[in-house]
Every structure is written in C-alpha cells, then in structure tokens.
Design an enzyme around this catalytic site. Structure first.
Site, short mmCIF file in Angstrom:
data_model
loop_
_atom_site.label_atom_id
_atom_site.label_comp_id
_atom_site.label_asym_id
_atom_site.label_seq_id
_atom_site.Cartn_x
_atom_site.Cartn_y
_atom_site.Cartn_z
N ASP A 173 5.55 -32.44 8.96
CA ASP A 173 5.00 -31.69 10.10
C ASP A 173 6.07 -30.83 10.75
OD1 ASP A 173 3.05 -30.87 11.85
OD2 ASP A 173 3.11 -32.66 13.10
N ARG A 216 6.06 -24.80 14.25
CA ARG A 216 7.04 -24.76 15.35
C ARG A 216 8.38 -24.23 14.91
NH1 ARG A 216 5.61 -30.68 16.94
NH2 ARG A 216 4.41 -30.39 15.03
N HIS A 239 5.93 -22.40 6.53
CA HIS A 239 5.43 -23.13 5.37
C HIS A 239 6.30 -22.85 4.14
CE1 HIS A 239 2.07 -24.49 7.65
NE2 HIS A 239 1.44 -23.33 7.70
N SER A 292 -4.45 -31.89 5.06
CA SER A 292 -5.40 -32.94 5.47
C SER A 292 -6.83 -32.41 5.46
CB SER A 292 -5.06 -33.43 6.89
OG SER A 292 -5.37 -32.44 7.85
N ASN A 322 -7.18 -30.06 8.20
CA ASN A 322 -6.49 -28.77 8.08
C ASN A 322 -7.43 -27.64 7.59
OD1 ASN A 322 -3.34 -30.27 7.02
ND2 ASN A 322 -3.96 -29.64 9.08
N ILE A 378 -0.60 -40.81 13.38
CA ILE A 378 -0.81 -40.98 11.94
C ILE A 378 -1.61 -39.82 11.35
CG2 ILE A 378 -1.89 -42.54 10.23
CD1 ILE A 378 0.74 -43.61 11.46
N GLU A 425 6.93 -49.66 7.29
CA GLU A 425 7.92 -49.36 8.34
C GLU A 425 7.80 -47.87 8.69
OE1 GLU A 425 9.93 -51.47 9.94
OE2 GLU A 425 9.03 -53.10 8.78
#
Ligand code: IPE
Ligand code: IPE
Ligand code: MG
Length: 253
Positions: A22, A26, A39, A67, A70, A197, A209
């Site tokens: 992600d 930004r 990207h 996703s 998306n 998530i 983890e």
C-alpha cells in the site's frame, strides 16, 4: 547473494510471507506526480522483494496486488494497473524460469481483461513445474469472497451427497480456499502505516504475525524486509498456549 541474508536464523525463517503493498498513490502525491507513476515505481519494489525472498529461501510469497474493492477505482487507474501487471509478467518470466519461481494467482482473475488473463495463464503454465519459491499474486482478491466461494462449493458437495455436513472440519474448509495446500502466512507486512486488513486472507491469518511499517510501498526494498524478518524472529509465537509451555516444548526438541 547479498551479505545481509546470512544474519537471519535459517531455522526460524517464515515459510510464507504475505504483503499488503500500500501507499503508491501517496508516494506519487508527495512528489506531485500522478498516481500511475507511484504504481510504476511500486512494480520496482515488487521485483526487488521477490528477488530478496527467493534468496532468503522463503517458500511462499503472497502479494496483494488488486482487491475486489479496487474495481471501484477510476477506470484509467484500473487499466494502468492492468497494463503494468501484463508488463511485469512478461518482463519477469525469464528470471522466474532461471530461478525456479512458480507463479500462481488467487482471486477472481476471470474478471480481468482477456489479454491479461492470457499472459497470466501462459506464465502460470510455463512456470508450473518450477521447484523454487511460489509467487502468489492476489488479483481481484477478497477474503470474504474467497470464504463465500468455498462455502458454495462445499454446499454443492453436500447436496450431491459427496460430503456429509459433519465431515466439514477446519482442514476440509481450508482445502476449498484459493490457498489450498499452502502453508498459512507466518508474517503479514503492510506498508504505508494503515492498521487494517482490507479484506486480505481473512481465514488464513488467524495466527499470522503482523508488522506494519509507515514506509510507502515504492520505497520498500530488501533492506527493510530483512529488518522485519529479524524482528519476526525475535517474537514468541504462542498459538494460545503459555510462554512456559513453549519453552518446555523447545527443550524437548
Ligand atoms: C497500493 O497503493 C496499490 C493498490 C491498491 C493497487 P494505493 O494505490 O492504494 O496507494 P494509496 O493508498 O492511495 O497511497
Ligand atoms: C489494499 O490497499 C489492497 C491492495 C494493496 C491491493 P487499499 O489501498 O485498497 O486499501 P484501503 O482502501 O486503504 O483499505
Ligand atoms: Mg491504498
């Protein structure tokens, strides 16, 4: 191989690393560039991280690339992501063959444009017998969608009389997921600081983890990955039992 990898303990390497890549938008915005440039730079991080994971001896690397949510992005951004994916698959094929990497896709890939599906299928077919790392791309992937699809397939088996409701265990359920046969992720990394998530691997991360870094994906490279694996190796994974029980079991090994 770079000299930074031998510092890791080989016996406690994660078998499966999953990454929520992600922060491309930004990264671009910070530089007054358009999101597509973010990207594109993000694709360079993918190359670097795939290479580092292979050198480290990771068995499975799952990358969240697109996703189910998306699809709601602007059309031109979606098509730029599609052509980047196609370009990535084409340019990496030789290296995948050379390094024994096997490509797999999880998600509703049939929703992708036909030309992308074709290249994806070709690369998966060509790399199918490669014995090295499994590179798992989550494409048009949603964790809820995956669970619903599994429930549907299981229901059909029950209706057809091939499966009894009582036979549906966690292991049986898992075998209907896209990740069937893969070890569950040991380590989940999310870049760009978001503590969520976003519908990724909902079933599979029950005991994974989690590590969140504020680094934006285009700036995320092997040095930071190795640092995170070091941090992972310092953690005690208890799976619900006590720390003392873990120590006792370790002494018995
Ligand atoms: C991740 O970067 C790439 C995809 C989700 C395809 P973003 O595009 O989400 O970047 P931000 O979150 O807007 O910075
Ligand atoms: C998650 O990033 C999906 C991928 C990395 C492919 P998003 O940018 O779509 O997630 P949200 O919208 O911030 O939760
Ligand atoms: Mg984002």
């Amino acid at each position: 191989m770079n000299s930074d990898i031998p510092s890791l303990q080989p016996e406690s390497l994660p078998r499966h690393i999953a990454i929520i890549m992600d922060g491309n938008g930004r990264w671009a915005r910070k530089r007054s560039l358009n999101r597509i440039r973010g990207h594109r730079e993000g694709a360079e991080s993918v190359r670097d991280i795939v290479r580092a994971c292979r050198e480290m001896g990771i068995e499975v690397l799952t990358l969240y690339a697109f996703s189910t949510e998306n699809w709601q992005r602007p059309r031109h951004e979606i098509s730029a992501l599609m052509s980047l994916l196609k370009g990535f698959l084409r340019s990496e094929l030789a290296e995948m063959m050379e390094n024994g990497i096997r490509l797999n896709a999880i998600g509703q890939t049939e929703r992708f444009p036909a030309d992308v599906v074709k290249v994806l299928q070709e690369v998966m077919d060509m790399t199918r017998k490669n014995p090295g790392m499994l590179l798992n791309l989550a494409l048009s992937y949603g964790g809820r969608d995956e669970i619903v699809a599994a429930a549907r397939k299981i229901a059909a088996e029950v209706v057809a009389g091939r499966l009894q409701a009582e036979e549906i265990t966690e292991a049986v359920f898992s075998s209907y997921l896209y990740t069937q046969g893969m070890p569950e992720p040991d380590l989940l990394i999310r870049t760009s600081g978001e503590m969520r998530i976003s519908n990724f691997l909902l079933w599979q991360i029950a005991y994974t983890e989690i590590y969140v870094t504020s680094t934006l994906w285009p700036d995320f490279r092997r040095g930071e990955l190795i640092h995170i694996v070091h941090e992972y190796q310092k953690r005690e994974r208890r799976f619900g039992v006590t720390g003392d029980q873990i120590k006792k079991a370790r002494r018995r090994e």
